[in-house]
Each structure stands twice: as C-alpha cells, then as structure tokens.
Design a protein around this motif. Sequence first.
Motif, mmCIF file in Angstrom:
data_model
loop_
_atom_site.group_PDB
_atom_site.id
_atom_site.type_symbol
_atom_site.label_atom_id
_atom_site.label_comp_id
_atom_site.label_asym_id
_atom_site.label_seq_id
_atom_site.Cartn_x
_atom_site.Cartn_y
_atom_site.Cartn_z
ATOM 1 N N GLY A 256 72.902 -15.793 15.120
ATOM 2 C CA GLY A 256 71.929 -15.037 15.907
ATOM 3 C C GLY A 256 70.527 -15.166 15.341
ATOM 4 N N VAL A 257 70.405 -15.080 14.009
ATOM 5 C CA VAL A 257 69.097 -15.260 13.362
ATOM 6 C C VAL A 257 68.573 -16.668 13.601
ATOM 7 N N GLY A 258 69.480 -17.654 13.570
ATOM 8 C CA GLY A 258 69.062 -19.028 13.837
ATOM 9 C C GLY A 258 68.567 -19.208 15.263
ATOM 10 N N ALA A 259 69.214 -18.527 16.196
ATOM 11 C CA ALA A 259 68.829 -18.651 17.605
ATOM 12 C C ALA A 259 67.446 -18.074 17.888
ATOM 13 N N VAL A 260 67.090 -17.004 17.162
ATOM 14 C CA VAL A 260 65.780 -16.355 17.394
ATOM 15 C C VAL A 260 64.798 -16.683 16.274
ATOM 16 N N SER A 261 65.038 -17.791 15.563
ATOM 17 C CA SER A 261 64.240 -18.099 14.373
ATOM 18 C C SER A 261 62.744 -18.187 14.670
ATOM 19 N N TYR A 262 62.370 -18.802 15.775
ATOM 20 C CA TYR A 262 60.937 -18.984 16.058
ATOM 21 C C TYR A 262 60.234 -17.664 16.382
ATOM 22 N N PRO A 263 60.734 -16.850 17.326
ATOM 23 C CA PRO A 263 60.058 -15.560 17.528
ATOM 24 C C PRO A 263 60.193 -14.633 16.325
ATOM 25 N N LEU A 264 61.295 -14.728 15.589
ATOM 26 C CA LEU A 264 61.491 -13.866 14.420
ATOM 27 C C LEU A 264 60.453 -14.164 13.339
ATOM 28 N N ILE A 265 60.301 -15.428 12.998
ATOM 29 C CA ILE A 265 59.318 -15.813 11.979
ATOM 30 C C ILE A 265 57.909 -15.491 12.445
ATOM 31 N N ASN A 266 57.623 -15.744 13.705
ATOM 32 C CA ASN A 266 56.284 -15.500 14.241
ATOM 33 C C ASN A 266 55.929 -14.016 14.199
ATOM 34 N N VAL A 267 56.885 -13.156 14.544
ATOM 35 C CA VAL A 267 56.633 -11.717 14.580
ATOM 36 C C VAL A 267 56.557 -11.131 13.172
ATOM 37 N N LEU A 268 57.478 -11.547 12.288
ATOM 38 C CA LEU A 268 57.528 -10.981 10.943
ATOM 39 C C LEU A 268 56.435 -11.519 10.029
ATOM 40 N N LEU A 395 58.263 -9.456 22.601
ATOM 41 C CA LEU A 395 59.080 -9.185 23.786
ATOM 42 C C LEU A 395 60.246 -10.164 23.864
ATOM 43 N N SER A 396 59.952 -11.426 23.595
ATOM 44 C CA SER A 396 61.003 -12.445 23.580
ATOM 45 C C SER A 396 62.055 -12.120 22.521
ATOM 46 N N LEU A 397 61.602 -11.712 21.345
ATOM 47 C CA LEU A 397 62.514 -11.387 20.261
ATOM 48 C C LEU A 397 63.417 -10.217 20.650
ATOM 49 N N SER A 398 62.840 -9.185 21.231
ATOM 50 C CA SER A 398 63.609 -7.989 21.607
ATOM 51 C C SER A 398 64.651 -8.303 22.676
ATOM 52 N N ILE A 399 64.207 -9.021 23.722
ATOM 53 C CA ILE A 399 65.122 -9.348 24.823
ATOM 54 C C ILE A 399 66.260 -10.240 24.345
ATOM 55 N N THR A 400 65.922 -11.229 23.523
ATOM 56 C CA THR A 400 66.936 -12.176 23.045
ATOM 57 C C THR A 400 67.960 -11.495 22.149
ATOM 58 N N CYS A 402 68.847 -8.307 22.199
ATOM 59 C CA CYS A 402 69.681 -7.468 23.067
ATOM 60 C C CYS A 402 70.698 -8.317 23.832
ATOM 61 N N ALA A 403 70.246 -9.460 24.329
ATOM 62 C CA ALA A 403 71.149 -10.351 25.067
ATOM 63 C C ALA A 403 72.267 -10.851 24.158
ATOM 64 N N GLY A 404 71.913 -11.186 22.914
ATOM 65 C CA GLY A 404 72.921 -11.661 21.972
ATOM 66 C C GLY A 404 73.972 -10.608 21.675
ATOM 67 N N ILE A 405 73.529 -9.363 21.502
ATOM 68 C CA ILE A 405 74.459 -8.263 21.237
ATOM 69 C C ILE A 405 75.406 -8.050 22.414
ATOM 70 N N ILE A 407 76.242 -10.253 24.765
ATOM 71 C CA ILE A 407 77.148 -11.396 24.913
ATOM 72 C C ILE A 407 78.289 -11.323 23.901
ATOM 73 N N TYR A 408 77.959 -11.076 22.640
ATOM 74 C CA TYR A 408 78.986 -11.110 21.605
ATOM 75 C C TYR A 408 79.890 -9.880 21.661
ATOM 76 N N ALA A 409 79.292 -8.698 21.694
ATOM 77 C CA ALA A 409 80.087 -7.470 21.719
ATOM 78 C C ALA A 409 80.899 -7.378 23.005
ATOM 79 N N GLY A 410 80.261 -7.736 24.124
ATOM 80 C CA GLY A 410 80.966 -7.698 25.406
ATOM 81 C C GLY A 410 82.108 -8.695 25.459
ATOM 82 N N GLY A 411 81.847 -9.903 24.950
ATOM 83 C CA GLY A 411 82.888 -10.925 24.936
ATOM 84 C C GLY A 411 84.054 -10.528 24.058
ATOM 85 N N ALA A 412 83.762 -9.949 22.894
ATOM 86 C CA ALA A 412 84.826 -9.522 21.977
ATOM 87 C C ALA A 412 85.677 -8.410 22.599
ATOM 88 N N HIS A 413 85.008 -7.516 23.339
ATOM 89 C CA HIS A 413 85.729 -6.413 23.984
ATOM 90 C C HIS A 413 86.594 -6.920 25.134
#
Length: 428
Positions: A256-268, A395-400, A402-405, A407-413
Amino acid sequence: MLTIFIAIAEVFINSGFSTALMRKNNRTQTDCDTVYIFNIVVSVFSYIVLFIIAPFVAKFYNLPELCIILRVTSVSLVIGSFGGVHRTLFTARMDFKSLAKYNLLSLIVSGITGMTMAYLGFQVWALVTQSVLSTAIGTICICIGSKWRPTWTFSWSSLKEFFSFGSKLLLSSLLDTGYRNIYSVVIGKFFPHSDLAYYNRANGLGILMSSTPTSVLQSVTFPALCKVQDSTEILGATYRKIISISAFVVFPLTLGVGAVSYPLINVLYTDVWIFAAGLLQIIVFSSMWYPIHAINLNLLKVRGRSDIFFRLEIIKKILGVIMLCITVPLGLKAMCYGAVANSIIALIINTHYTGKLLNLGLIVQLKDIYPSLILSIIMFIACKFLSTVLGNGILSLSITICAGIIIYAGGAHLLKFKELALLKNIRK
C-alpha cells in the motif's frame, strides 16, 4: 553514514546473550548478573574502539564533522548497556505494557527536545541529542521500574553456557547488520550524498511498514514459544498461524505504501524528495518478505539451532554481496531491484531448513500466505492506478488510502479469510 558503526557495536554488546538468557526457562540471578556485567564491559570497549576510529571514519567519507558526531553518539551504547538485562526480563515475562510506557516517555521527551533544537538551528546536533537522550531516559526508566537488581556476581560457567548458543547468533547478527547497512556505506562513498538521503528515506519507510508489526509479533511470540520449544506439533501449528497473520497484516501495509509512494513523499516531505518515491515503489517488494524471513529464523532460535542460523546467514550474505557488486554500476534503482531478487532467494533458503525441522517448507508456507499476497497485489495495482490519475496531492493520497482499505478489508471479508478470525481471537 554512521549507522553501520553504531549498529555493529550494538551487536557486539548484545552478543546473542540476551536471546540465550530469554530462552533459558530456569535462569538464575547469577546468569543475569553475568550477562549484565558482560554487556557493560563490551559496551565500554566498543566505545573506546569507536572513539579511536572516528577520525578514520570521517576521512573515509571526506566529512571532518563526522568525527565528533560519532564520538558523542556512541555514548548511547554505554548508557543503553545498563538496561539490557532489565529489558530482556520484561520481555521474558511478556510485560510489554511497562516497556511501552517507558519507550513512550523517552520518545516524547527526546522528540520534543530534538524538534526544538532543530527549530533553533542546531541542525545535525538535534538528531544526535535526540538519540542519546532517548536512550538515557529509556534506560533510567526501565532500571527504576524493574524489580531485578544486579548483585555483581560473575560466573564463567554461565558465560560459557550462553556463549555456546550466543556466539553463533553474534556472528550471524554481525553478518546481517553489516549487510543491511552496506548499501548506505556504498551509496555514501560512491554516490552523491543526496542519493544516500533519498535511499535512506525510501528504505526507512519501506522497512517501517514491515519491521514494526513483525517486531511486535516476534517480541510476543518468542518468549511464549520458548516455553513449548520441545513440542514439535504445537510449534508447527502456532508458527503457521503466525506466518498467516504476519502476511495478512504486512503485505497490504508495505504494498500500500508503495502504491501511494509519490503522493505520500510529496505530502510528507515535499517534491524535493520525489526521487525517493520511485525507490520506495521498488523497495516495498523486498521489505514485504521481512516477516516471513524473521519468523523462519525465529524458529531456529527457539529450537536452539544457532548453528544453522549462522550457516544460513553466510550463504545469504555471500549471494547478497554478489548481487550488490553486479547492480552498483547500474545505479540506485538497479540496486533496489537487486535487493528484491536477493530477498526472494533468501526466502527459498530460509524455508528449506524450516521444512526440515518442522515440515514447514516453502510450499506449505505459500499455501498459508497466497490469499493475502494475491489480494495485496490487486490492491497495489488499483491504488497505483488511482494515484497516477489523481496526482500527488493530499486529496489523491487520502482517496487512494481509503480505496486501498476498502479493497483489501472488503475482499478479505467477502472471501472469509481465516486470518480475520485469528485476529479476533488474539484481540480477545
């Protein structure tokens, strides 16, 4: 740049004796005293060595200021050695609540101090002070809070007993510590200093997502499993559950961190650090396997097979250095890809011996973790697509995220992953 020197000194101070002490169910006051005195003596010796070689380290990197920085930072080695046995005994009793309180206090005080000094313009000395102060406060708290007190009784027989087990762990830890830090040494020596900053930032984030939950799980499970180390059936069943839960938690965190690496690094860290995002996107495919490596090696320690542990480290580190030599001329990204390949090779080697001891080979472990792996990869692809489309803003970081959570939590359930039930039982 100085991490490898401090890390190697810490390995010498521990020498595998803490693990040996924790593993011994009938430890005595003399055993604890012996390890306590040994840790202090070795820490003082290590500090003297680092004090002497400090000018040569500074010369190696062509940065004169590293001399005094290494000499001051190394003081924390001596300070920390006074709390080593206390910490081991807390862990053996599984009293993690007390350890958490002490660690939190030291982090808050040292963190505030470090940030204040940085704001006032002390630059690198803010980091040095934060590091030494954190160790000092943590050691004072743990020594005061522990019921155990040293009586300064030293036993050569106890030392010999722990050395037979701990010496191989010491050599293994030296190899592992040297290898884990060799990337920083090579990059710091042969690449621009900014490249080392990019790599350390990316590697730190990648490792954080895998090492933190793994360390927590190891701390809890190791002392508990040492008590049932002679029951092959219980060990095997428990370790399969631990591997499944580790993969279920760590795989989505790292990818998940790898998927959002660009907005994560840019924001932090702002776009000045954006090159680190590309490295992070690669590194996570190496760090995601960390818990599986750690759990397999932990099993060897529980069973007292430090000889196999050491043999594995030699094989893996030789292969790792060969991979490093091949990729260094190709640049930073090639080095990161090489680390991914080496991590997968190490996984095959580690699970080979686990299969011999408990019939938990690579195929068995892959059967336990493949649902989490596949779902995490699906989440990675979806989140990477979203972050690419939405850009590198908050905004991109937040949406992504949430989407990851979802997808993963929903799929596992929906797929009724068994790990959900296991986690509920653990929580209870």
